[in-house]
Scaffold this active site. Structure first.
Site, mmCIF file in Angstrom:
data_model
loop_
_atom_site.group_PDB
_atom_site.id
_atom_site.type_symbol
_atom_site.label_atom_id
_atom_site.label_comp_id
_atom_site.label_asym_id
_atom_site.label_seq_id
_atom_site.Cartn_x
_atom_site.Cartn_y
_atom_site.Cartn_z
ATOM 1 N N CYS A 82 0.875 -1.202 0.116
ATOM 2 C CA CYS A 82 -0.044 -0.093 0.037
ATOM 3 C C CYS A 82 0.860 1.236 -0.109
ATOM 4 O O CYS A 82 0.334 2.323 -0.084
ATOM 5 C CB CYS A 82 -0.907 0.024 1.046
ATOM 6 S SG CYS A 82 -1.847 -1.505 1.403
ATOM 7 N N CYS B 154 -12.750 -0.153 8.800
ATOM 8 C CA CYS B 154 -11.931 -0.595 7.532
ATOM 9 C C CYS B 154 -12.002 0.202 6.198
ATOM 10 O O CYS B 154 -13.273 0.681 5.710
ATOM 11 C CB CYS B 154 -12.269 -1.870 6.983
ATOM 12 S SG CYS B 154 -12.543 -3.164 8.362
ATOM 13 N N SER B 155 -10.972 0.623 5.697
ATOM 14 C CA SER B 155 -11.273 1.367 4.209
ATOM 15 C C SER B 155 -11.614 0.368 3.313
ATOM 16 O O SER B 155 -11.559 -0.843 3.353
ATOM 17 C CB SER B 155 -9.667 1.932 3.802
ATOM 18 O OG SER B 155 -8.692 0.905 3.869
ATOM 19 N N ILE C 245 -12.476 -1.175 -0.681
ATOM 20 C CA ILE C 245 -11.848 -1.936 -1.832
ATOM 21 C C ILE C 245 -12.115 -0.771 -3.099
ATOM 22 O O ILE C 245 -13.488 -0.744 -3.230
ATOM 23 C CB ILE C 245 -11.937 -3.308 -2.278
ATOM 24 C CG1 ILE C 245 -11.473 -4.168 -1.035
ATOM 25 C CG2 ILE C 245 -11.931 -3.841 -3.503
ATOM 26 C CD1 ILE C 245 -11.761 -5.648 -1.192
ATOM 27 N N LYS D 219 -10.608 6.018 4.288
ATOM 28 C CA LYS D 219 -11.793 5.402 4.710
ATOM 29 C C LYS D 219 -12.823 5.966 3.983
ATOM 30 O O LYS D 219 -13.667 5.241 3.331
ATOM 31 C CB LYS D 219 -12.022 5.857 6.342
ATOM 32 C CG LYS D 219 -13.250 5.362 6.880
ATOM 33 C CD LYS D 219 -13.511 3.904 6.808
ATOM 34 C CE LYS D 219 -14.947 3.403 7.015
ATOM 35 N NZ LYS D 219 -15.600 3.226 5.860
ATOM 36 N N HIS E 30 -9.476 3.472 -0.968
ATOM 37 C CA HIS E 30 -7.968 2.972 -0.970
ATOM 38 C C HIS E 30 -7.667 2.004 -2.201
ATOM 39 O O HIS E 30 -7.466 0.916 -1.858
ATOM 40 C CB HIS E 30 -7.680 2.272 0.401
ATOM 41 C CG HIS E 30 -6.538 2.026 0.925
ATOM 42 N ND1 HIS E 30 -5.077 2.473 0.245
ATOM 43 C CD2 HIS E 30 -6.099 1.022 1.670
ATOM 44 C CE1 HIS E 30 -4.157 1.860 0.860
ATOM 45 N NE2 HIS E 30 -4.514 0.952 1.611
#
Lengths: 387, 136
Positions: free
Chosen positions: A84, A207-208, A210, A328, A332
């Site tokens: 990342c 969670c960020s 997809i 978020k 991402h």
């Protein structure tokens, strides 16, 4: 020699079912060129960050494809990978290529196409950034790794579930105004705490997402920067590594790589944490923003949760963190995030960010993290040309 | 379906000492212990001297999670507990904790058990290895 950023571009971060990776990288590059006023034929080299096109879409040899699609043949094209943190690496390579004296005008970009895989395959692909033999092999996921970190932080420092939720709430509140964000919607602490458990104690809204997307920036030498009205200067750049496996670290509640990278960047910039007017940090999971706030020196170790709870991270707070929405809310696309963060810091320092603008921003910082912290990159930027 | 990470026999075979027999390493120069096996002491590097070390399979949970959204290949096991475990001899490892997931807590003593880890699709390998059970 000083290096400045004079153009930035970002595609909308989204589920782009109608666009491929090549479409997205070309679009981001074109926006950055238009923003700078530089002609594509003047770009001398491209560095592109991408984590895993080979597994997400089966496409390797991505850098050449990017210059091919952009009509920039035959300039050299180099792909950088650190999970990342891939595009922050691409940015640093672009920076060094100018510092070396070889080039004057270089593009750094990042791109990722994640939604062509079904969810469980995407999760397994992302786990390529973990230790394959000892983490991925036992069914760990990145939500799982950050859950292990979160629980340890809660155990050691009393960080609360609510404080982690407040990170997501703040980032979504900021992202509402960002036209390029994937999820520009307000959420509440209650909503975070009622969202489905992904990996205890982390829930879906910690969670960020997809995401598909790309971002690009244009770096120029001091000589070229003179032609521009509002160049934003690179003041410091640090990168550091740590063990790939989380369990091999002495402490799971700090990312030593971030501390080392930040120390280097602060020293080069001649700045202290208190001088930073805004920071784009790597909130892949809510706990990671709390740890970033601590590791960047904005507060003492263990006090990050309280820092968030006290509202200091709001766009009009004492230390605006992720004022444009963070991973978020913006999304991402893993290989694109590092350059997206830099593009956002540059827009803030230019003072042209409209509704998202942090008041009187002179110094901005971008923190991009790979995996569970095995790579960390800190870049610091300034409005005024350094001495 | 694309299976770029389809596993091979050698991939598991070459890890047999650590994965099946709990062999790690000790550096006789700095006395640091490592799990799994290493061929270089990262502390001493060329001055180090690495030898095999047998671990006893006892440890203590330092942090844990319940994975409810698993990666490809682990769907039928979810939800499952994963912990970071301090080994009695001094190194740290991650592992699945078998049994009742509601009993998993930080501080619990655990020991290794031999279990199926993962099936690589209907025609792939069935991988076995170490998991952990609560020992109290």
């Amino acid at each position: 020699m000083r290096v400045a950023v004079v153009g930035v571009g970002q595609t909308k971060f989204d589920e782009h079912w109608e666009k491929s990776l090549r479409d997205l990288s070309t679009e981001a590059g074109a926006i950055a060129l238009r923003d700078s006023g530089i002609d594509g034929k003047d770009i001398q080299s491209l560095y592109i960050g991408n984590m895993s096109a080979g597994r997400f879409i089966g496409q390797e040899h991505l850098a050449a494809l990017a210059v091919d699609q952009a009509g920039l043949i035959p300039i050299p094209a180099t792909r950088c990978e650190a999970a990342c943190a891939s595009s922050a690496l691409a940015f640093r390579e672009a920076y060094f290529s100018i510092l070396s004296g070889e080039y004057d005008i270089v593009m750094a970009a990042g791109a990722e196409k994640m939604t062509d895989l079904k969810g469980t395959d995407a999760i397994a692909t992302l786990m390529g950034a973990g230790d394959q033999e000892w983490e991925s092999a036992i069914g760990l996921t990145f939500a799982g790794l950050y859950a292990l970190i979160a629980r340890d932080h809660m155990q050691k420092y009393g960080t609360t579930r609510e404080q982690m939720a407040m990170v997501s709430v703040n980032n979504h509140r900021n992202g509402v105004l960002n036209p390029l964000a994937q999820f520009p919607a307000e959420i509440t602490v209650e909503k975070v705490l009622k969202s489905p458990l992904i990996s205890d104690p982390l829930r879906l809204l910690d969670c960020s997402p997809i995401t598909d997307g790309a971002a690009a920036v244009i770096l120029v030498s001091e000589k070229i920067a003179k032609r521009f009205e509002n160049p934003i200067w690179i003041l410091g750049s640090g990168q550091a590594s740590d063990t790939l496996a989380l369990h091999h670290r002495k402490s799971m509640t700090e990312l030593v790589a971030t501390k080392v990278a930040a120390k280097k960047a602060y020293e080069q910039a001649g700045l202290k944490p208190k001088n930073i007017d805004l920071a784009e940090v790597h909130d892949c999971f809510s706990i990671n923003e709390i740890i970033a706030i601590e590791d960047l020196g904005f507060c003492d170790k263990g006090k990050g949760g309280k820092f968030v709870e006290d509202g200091k991270i709001a766009r009009d707070g004492e230390k605006p963190i992720n004022p444009t929405g963070g991973l978020k809310s913006i999304g991402h696309p893993v290989g694109a995030t590092g350059v997206r963060q830099i593009a956002d810091v540059v827009k803030q320092l230019r003072g042209e960010y409209g509704n998202l603008q942090v008041k009187d921003a002179r110094f901005g910082l971008a923190l991009n993290i790979g995996g569970s912290g095995a790579t960390s990159v800190v870049n610091i930027f300034g409005r005024d040309k350094p001495k | 379906m694309r299976m770029p990470h389809k596993s091979s026999v050698p991939l598991f075979w070459r890890l047999k000492d650590s994965k099946y027999r709990l062999i790690g390493s000790r550096c006789t120069t700095c006395k640091e212990v490592f799990f799994p096996k290493k061929n270089l002491c990262p502390v001493c590097r060329r001055r180090g001297s690495i030898e095999d070390m047998q671990f006893n399979g006892n440890g203590r949970i330092v942090s844990y999670t319940i994975v409810r959204v698993p990666p490809e290949g682990f769907e039928k096991y979810a939800p499952y507990a994963v912990a970071v475990i301090d080994l009695e001899e001094g190194a740290r490892v991650s592992g699945q904790v078998v049994g009742n997931i509601t009993k998993v807590r930080t501080g619990k003593q655990v020991r290794t058990v031999f279990r199926k880890i993962h099936e690589d699709g209907s025609d792939g390998l069935i991988n076995y290895g170490l998991k952990w059970e609560i020992a109290e």
